[in-house]
Design an enzyme around this catalytic site. Structure first.
Site, PDB file in Angstrom:
ATOM      1  N   ILE A 104      -2.965  -2.143 -14.409  1.00  0.00           N
ATOM      2  CA  ILE A 104      -2.438  -1.389 -13.263  1.00  0.00           C
ATOM      3  C   ILE A 104      -1.780  -2.360 -12.292  1.00  0.00           C
ATOM      4  O   ILE A 104      -2.413  -3.297 -11.823  1.00  0.00           O
ATOM      5  CB  ILE A 104      -3.557  -0.677 -12.466  1.00  0.00           C
ATOM      6  CG1 ILE A 104      -4.477   0.101 -13.399  1.00  0.00           C
ATOM      7  CG2 ILE A 104      -2.964   0.251 -11.422  1.00  0.00           C
ATOM      8  CD1 ILE A 104      -5.716   0.590 -12.704  1.00  0.00           C
ATOM      9  N   ASP A 164      45.015  10.319  -2.667  1.00  0.00           N
ATOM     10  CA  ASP A 164      43.955  10.352  -1.647  1.00  0.00           C
ATOM     11  C   ASP A 164      44.496  10.991  -0.366  1.00  0.00           C
ATOM     12  O   ASP A 164      44.708  10.321   0.630  1.00  0.00           O
ATOM     13  CB  ASP A 164      43.497   8.896  -1.402  1.00  0.00           C
ATOM     14  CG  ASP A 164      42.362   8.799  -0.396  1.00  0.00           C
ATOM     15  OD1 ASP A 164      41.707   9.824  -0.122  1.00  0.00           O
ATOM     16  OD2 ASP A 164      42.144   7.679   0.125  1.00  0.00           O
ATOM     17  N   ALA A 208       0.799  -1.230   0.000  1.00  0.00           N
ATOM     18  CA  ALA A 208       0.000   0.000   0.000  1.00  0.00           C
ATOM     19  C   ALA A 208       0.829   1.276   0.000  1.00  0.00           C
ATOM     20  O   ALA A 208       0.498   2.245   0.677  1.00  0.00           O
ATOM     21  CB  ALA A 208      -0.983   0.000   1.173  1.00  0.00           C
ATOM     22  N   THR A 251      -6.521  -6.479 -11.632  1.00  0.00           N
ATOM     23  CA  THR A 251      -7.000  -5.395 -12.488  1.00  0.00           C
ATOM     24  C   THR A 251      -5.994  -5.155 -13.614  1.00  0.00           C
ATOM     25  O   THR A 251      -4.839  -4.838 -13.354  1.00  0.00           O
ATOM     26  CB  THR A 251      -7.187  -4.099 -11.667  1.00  0.00           C
ATOM     27  OG1 THR A 251      -7.991  -4.433 -10.552  1.00  0.00           O
ATOM     28  CG2 THR A 251      -7.849  -3.016 -12.494  1.00  0.00           C
ATOM     29  N   HIS A 288      -6.303 -12.710  -2.687  1.00  0.00           N
ATOM     30  CA  HIS A 288      -5.086 -12.264  -3.375  1.00  0.00           C
ATOM     31  C   HIS A 288      -5.384 -12.148  -4.865  1.00  0.00           C
ATOM     32  O   HIS A 288      -6.182 -12.905  -5.408  1.00  0.00           O
ATOM     33  CB  HIS A 288      -3.953 -13.288  -3.159  1.00  0.00           C
ATOM     34  CG  HIS A 288      -2.581 -12.721  -3.402  1.00  0.00           C
ATOM     35  ND1 HIS A 288      -2.098 -12.440  -4.655  1.00  0.00           N
ATOM     36  CD2 HIS A 288      -1.579 -12.358  -2.538  1.00  0.00           C
ATOM     37  CE1 HIS A 288      -0.871 -11.930  -4.557  1.00  0.00           C
ATOM     38  NE2 HIS A 288      -0.521 -11.872  -3.276  1.00  0.00           N
TER      39      HIS A 288
HETATM   40  C1  SPV Z   1      37.805   5.250   0.724  1.00  0.00           C
HETATM   41  O1  SPV Z   1      37.139   4.529  -0.033  1.00  0.00           O
HETATM   42  O2  SPV Z   1      38.270   6.327   0.366  1.00  0.00           O
HETATM   43  C2  SPV Z   1      38.047   4.845   2.110  1.00  0.00           C
HETATM   44  C3  SPV Z   1      38.141   3.432   2.432  1.00  0.00           C
HETATM   45  O3  SPV Z   1      38.250   5.712   2.923  1.00  0.00           O
HETATM   46  S1  SPV Z   1      39.815   3.003   2.326  1.00  0.00           S
HETATM   47  O4  SPV Z   1      40.283   3.342   0.987  1.00  0.00           O
HETATM   48  O5  SPV Z   1      39.909   1.581   2.574  1.00  0.00           O
HETATM   49  O6  SPV Z   1      40.552   3.759   3.322  1.00  0.00           O
HETATM   50 MG    MG Z   2      38.713   7.584   2.095  1.00  0.00          MG
END
Ligand code: SPV
Ligand code: MG
Length: 436
Positions: free
Chosen positions: A126, A205, A11, A123, A90
């Site tokens: 739908i 990173d 629903a 129905t 049903h």
């Molecule tokens: C990321 O995906 O950037 C993370 C996880 O922080 S790790 O790379 O394992 O640190």
């Molecule tokens: Mg990370």
């Protein structure tokens, strides 16, 4: 005495087909609606747009409905045993497809209990799933998306998150699904990873790609998806800046940010102790969590504290001490990270954490200990599993192979045949590419 007619439904979207079945049911007796809970739905389908209480509110006001009870399982069996209705009604659409076995067990149990199954022609034209597709094309709102992560955590044994770093990977997370043993499986949401966001820009990173840039790109994912997003907030930056980050993420409809308890120039955790990994003091990191929690506007946004003790070569005891302190400071969940291959340190952490804290969600990123299934991780007490970099890691080698093949053959024939999707497929991949 009036007879009872049991009618199970989700629903989420009311339509004439459902009204028809209620009206038909009422001809046999008092209609009891078995309203599927989030938990019953979550392992089989996307969560409904409306939550249980909202759906209940709608259904109990429909003419012909006598009572609404929760159905907590995809199978009707537990409720049919509990309420022993005279009839179950049903639509006849369950004769084919994945719900066939549900029909078989209902017939067997009703016969055993002396009740009867009424099937009525569905129905034509739908169906709820047809309407749900329409709804999906309308998208979502930041508010609905934000809330959906907490709903998933409480509804599912484990929430399955996959990395996404662009609109295209967002579409993969949003739409990829398979059927295994009659169970529909798909990803529950997306991880916005600092590693893959940086790598896809050719950058390291180390928090060099700033928040504004990352959010600009994340907007591509937001535009084409509806599922919840967990944002990798790295260290959260300066505490004063983190307060603004929380507000920005919340306003965009991001469900959670994960911040790690490291300081100094951040290095990726998967270097482990090959890089200098300096942890913040418990006191400082708790303060950062508190400032973040104080700056959020809704109750739904989650700040998850990521513990880097095991990455930094410290024992599980240190990780646990920090985890409890961070939860005490207001963290809505903890993420425990490790680069060990056997995963035993993470398992020990989870088990010992759960002895003292039964509810705070635990997040894991099993990149190195990837031999464990989601079912196994759930038995450790894990609530969210993040596949943190797999879209990028699978795409990169495929692209390099393709580039090498073009160099090798001085043409693209071999590369197209071996590594590329057909032109027709790429043209049809994104709806709207061809103007009608
Ligand atoms: C990321 O995906 O950037 C993370 C996880 O922080 S790790 O790379 O394992 O640190
Ligand atoms: Mg990370």
């Amino acid at each position: 005495m009036a007879k009872t007619v049991y009618l199970g439904m989700i629903a989420d979207i009311m339509h004439p087909g459902l009204i028809n079945i209620i009206t038909e049911g009422a001809k046999y007796g008092n209609v009891m609606i078995g309203l599927f809970t989030d938990k019953a739905i979550a392992t089989h389908k996307r969560l409904p747009y409306l939550n249980y209480e909202q759906r209940k509110n709608v259904v109990e006001h429909i003419n012909g409905v006598s009572e609404v009870v929760p159905q907590d399982d995809w199978s009707y069996v537990p409720n049919l045993k509990k309420y022993k209705p005279d009839y179950i009604i049903h639509g006849d659409d369950w004769k084919e497809g994945p719900d066939k076995y549900i029909r078989e067990e209902v017939f067997a149990l009703m016969k055993q209990q002396g009740g009867e199954v009424i099937e009525i022609p569905y129905t034509q034209g739908i169906t709820s799933s047809g309407l749900a597709k329409e709804l999906e094309s309308l998208g979502t709102t930041p508010q609905a998306r934000l809330k959906s992560l907490r709903r998933l955590i409480s509804a599912k044994p484990i929430v399955r998150i996959l990395e996404s770093h662009c609109g295209l990977t967002g579409l993969i997370v949003e739409h990829t699904s398979i059927e295994v043993d009659n169970v529909h499986k798909e990803f529950d949401g997306m991880w916005s990873s600092s590693l893959t966001d940086s790598t896809s820009k050719g950058k390291p990173d180390i928090e060099a790609v700033d928040l504004t840039t990352r959010l600009h790109d994340l907007n591509d994912t937001l535009e084409v998806t509806t599922k919840p997003i967990i944002y990798d907030g790295d260290t959260g930056g300066k505490t004063e800046h983190f307060a603004f980050t929380v507000r920005t993420l919340e306003r965009l409809g991001i469900s959670a940010v994960i911040i790690e308890d490291k300081v100094g120039l951040k290095q990726n955790s998967l270097f482990g102790t090959d890089a200098v990994q300096t942890q913040d003091t418990i006191e400082n990191f708790c303060h950062k969590i508190q400032v973040g929690k104080a700056s959020q506007v809704t109750n739904d946004f989650m700040i998850i504290a990521r513990i880097e003790s095991l990455i930094a070569g410290k024992p599980v005891d240190d990780a646990l001490e920090r985890a409890f302190a961070y939860v005490e400071a207001g963290a809505d969940g903890v993420m425990i990270h490790s680069k060990n291959k056997d995963g035993m340190d993470v398992k020990e952490f989870c088990t010992r954490f759960r002895m003292k804290d039964a509810h705070t969600p635990i997040v894991v990123v099993p990149t190195t200990y990837n031999q464990y299934t989601e079912e196994e991780l759930a038995t450790w007490g894990v609530n969210i599993v993040i596949y943190a970099n797999h879209m990028l890691r699978s795409a990169y080698p495929a692209m390099v192979h393709c580039a090498e093949s073009i160099l090798k053959h001085s043409r693209s024939l071999e590369a197209s045949n071996e590594y590329c999707m057909p032109i027709k497929e790429i043209l049809n991949l994104i709806p709207g590419t061809k103007q009608k």
